[in-house]
Design an enzyme around this catalytic site. Structure first.
Site, PDB file in Angstrom:
ATOM      1  N   ARG A   1       0.852  -1.182   0.000  1.00 43.69           N
ATOM      2  CA  ARG A   1       0.000   0.000   0.000  1.00 43.69           C
ATOM      3  C   ARG A   1       0.893   1.240   0.000  1.00 43.69           C
ATOM      4  O   ARG A   1       1.928   1.254   0.701  1.00 43.69           O
ATOM      5  CB  ARG A   1      -0.901   0.040   1.255  1.00 43.69           C
ATOM      6  CG  ARG A   1      -2.037  -0.955   1.247  1.00 43.69           C
ATOM      7  CD  ARG A   1      -3.085  -0.626   0.190  1.00 43.69           C
ATOM      8  NE  ARG A   1      -4.215  -1.554   0.222  1.00 43.69           N
ATOM      9  CZ  ARG A   1      -4.326  -2.631  -0.561  1.00 43.69           C
ATOM     10  NH1 ARG A   1      -3.390  -2.921  -1.440  1.00 43.69           N
ATOM     11  NH2 ARG A   1      -5.389  -3.414  -0.479  1.00 43.69           N
TER      12      ARG A   1
ATOM     13  N   GLU B   1      -4.404   6.803  -4.889  1.00 42.73           N
ATOM     14  CA  GLU B   1      -4.637   6.238  -6.230  1.00 42.73           C
ATOM     15  C   GLU B   1      -5.958   6.747  -6.785  1.00 42.73           C
ATOM     16  O   GLU B   1      -6.917   6.877  -6.021  1.00 42.73           O
ATOM     17  CB  GLU B   1      -4.635   4.715  -6.143  1.00 42.73           C
ATOM     18  CG  GLU B   1      -3.262   4.202  -5.727  1.00 42.73           C
ATOM     19  CD  GLU B   1      -3.241   2.704  -5.429  1.00 42.73           C
ATOM     20  OE1 GLU B   1      -4.250   2.023  -5.694  1.00 42.73           O
ATOM     21  OE2 GLU B   1      -2.217   2.236  -4.941  1.00 42.73           O
TER      22      GLU B   1
ATOM     23  N   HIS C   1      -1.390  -0.226  -9.906  1.00 39.14           N
ATOM     24  CA  HIS C   1      -1.938  -1.189  -8.941  1.00 39.14           C
ATOM     25  C   HIS C   1      -2.472  -2.454  -9.641  1.00 39.14           C
ATOM     26  O   HIS C   1      -3.667  -2.727  -9.624  1.00 39.14           O
ATOM     27  CB  HIS C   1      -3.052  -0.531  -8.106  1.00 39.14           C
ATOM     28  CG  HIS C   1      -3.330  -1.278  -6.824  1.00 39.14           C
ATOM     29  ND1 HIS C   1      -3.710  -0.668  -5.656  1.00 39.14           N
ATOM     30  CD2 HIS C   1      -3.288  -2.599  -6.518  1.00 39.14           C
ATOM     31  CE1 HIS C   1      -3.893  -1.558  -4.708  1.00 39.14           C
ATOM     32  NE2 HIS C   1      -3.637  -2.754  -5.213  1.00 39.14           N
TER      33      HIS C   1
HETATM   34  C1  8YV Z   1      -6.631  -5.625  -5.922  1.00 40.25           C
HETATM   35  C2  8YV Z   1      -5.323  -5.544  -3.728  1.00 40.25           C
HETATM   36  O1  8YV Z   1      -6.176  -4.624  -6.769  1.00 40.25           O
HETATM   37  O2  8YV Z   1      -5.958  -7.598  -2.821  1.00 40.25           O
HETATM   38  C3  8YV Z   1      -5.634  -6.445  -2.607  1.00 40.25           C
HETATM   39  O3  8YV Z   1      -5.573  -5.978  -1.459  1.00 40.25           O
HETATM   40  O4  8YV Z   1      -4.902  -4.460  -3.531  1.00 40.25           O
HETATM   41  C4  8YV Z   1      -5.458  -6.053  -5.124  1.00 40.25           C
HETATM   42  O5  8YV Z   1      -5.380  -7.416  -5.212  1.00 40.25           O
HETATM   43  C5  8YV Z   1      -7.875  -5.201  -5.265  1.00 40.25           C
HETATM   44  O6  8YV Z   1      -8.414  -6.141  -4.446  1.00 40.25           O
HETATM   45  C6  8YV Z   1      -8.938  -4.838  -6.300  1.00 40.25           C
HETATM   46  O7  8YV Z   1      -9.785  -3.979  -5.753  1.00 40.25           O
END
Ligand code: 8YV
Length: 312
Positions: free
Chosen positions: A231, A260, A278
């Site tokens: 993050r 983001e 991302h």
């Molecule tokens: C995805 C993520 O982009 O799993 C996570 O925490 O950040 C990523 O796998 C996200 O879940 C999609 O919204």
């Protein structure tokens, strides 16, 4: 009568189709005034379908008195109020494990790219610069030192990949992990001082906010690279931009940012930074597996069983 679910944002079209054949799904984000809709109809839904990105905060949970289950697409839980869910006895499902490989692969893609200048060299060729010049020397990856912040499921998958590059691995966690042979750095600063590549694989949220500070970046130093597939909030992003602009660290591979999809303008012109939108888990295979887990968690809940992957 099928169970009523509130969907907080768009998901994979195939997953949306499958959910809509099994449940009565309402798309909150398609409402012109989602807040007003929640206030008027929040009590009508037993479940929420969401993602790591949309989360489920206290205001949402409070507005849904009949809520019993939340199923999230993703592993990150920083956008969820888990205490509020726990207090209300709401089950919370998420999708760990199935994305470990792709996220770890992306960490290595970023590491290789920023170190060897893959994206920068591609731009060099496309600009026609090869016709008149040589691409500058890059930095060797094999045999170097890899520091991992957060040796969880994804951190371990990253560490395993490092053996193929004959890298030494150390990690920093709040506590040493008992069942691994990698060296433990008791402080993040020591890890940053030791390693050539510092990879952030810890969870986001308040517990890790700003952990990779100016001091840590200076400990990483002008030959060190930072990779972040976790993050953006784990870094002090202003300090990171400053360190990159002034070459106080060698470079960075970033899949995540603090706000983001906003990426600091100062990074756009830098060849020592690789910027991704991302996408670490963004493959057909992994996204399909994540979607399946969202469905399986809901199915388990409505069958009266424990969730396949519970976040609580
Ligand atoms: C995805 C993520 O982009 O799993 C996570 O925490 O950040 C990523 O796998 C996200 O879940 C999609 O919204």
């Amino acid at each position: 009568m099928s169970h009523r679910l509130l969907q907080l944002g768009p998901l994979l079209p195939a997953l949306e189709t499958r959910l809509s054949t099994q449940y009565d799904v309402h798309a909150l984000w398609k409402e012109t005034d989602p807040k007003a809709f929640l206030a008027a109809h929040g009590g009508e839904f037993i479940g929420v379908v969401t993602s790591a990105r949309y989360g489920a905060d206290k205001a949402l949970i409070d507005a849904m008195p009949a809520l019993k289950v939340i199923s999230s697409f993703g592993v990150g839980l920083d956008a969820f109020d888990l205490d509020a869910a726990r207090t209300r006895g709401i089950a919370v499902g998420y999708t760990p494990d199935v994305l470990n490989d792709c996220v770890a692969d992306t960490a290595f893609a970023l590491l290789m790219d920023v170190s060897r200048g893959v994206s920068a060299a591609d731009r060099f060729v496309r600009r026609g610069d090869w016709l008149t010049g040589q691409f500058p020397l890059a930095t060797k990856v094999s045999g170097k030192r890899l520091g991992i912040l957060g040796l969880g499921r994804i951190g371990r998958a990253i560490a395993r990949r490092a053996s193929g590059f004959d890298m030494q691995v150390r990690y920093h966690n709040r506590n040493a992990v008992p069942d691994v042979d990698y060296g433990y750095a008791p402080t993040l600063r020591e890890l940053a001082e030791w390693c050539d590549y510092l990879v952030i694989a810890s969870a986001g949220g308040d517990g890790t906010r700003g952990l990779v500070s100016r001091e840590i970046l200076d400990a990483l130093g002008p030959k060190g690279f930072l990779i972040n597939i976790s993050r953006g909030t784990v870094t002090d992003q202003d300090a990171l931009v400053d360190a990159l602009v002034h070459k106080r660290i060698a470079g960075a591979g970033l899949d995540v940012f603090t706000h983001e999809p906003q990426v600091p303008e100062a990074l756009m012109a830098l060849d020592n930074v690789v910027l991704l939108p991302h996408v670490a888990s963004n493959t057909h295979e992994t996204r399909a597996d994540m979607g399946q887990r969202v469905e399986d968690n809901l199915a388990a809940f409505f069958a009266g069983r424990s969730l396949v992957s519970s976040a609580l």
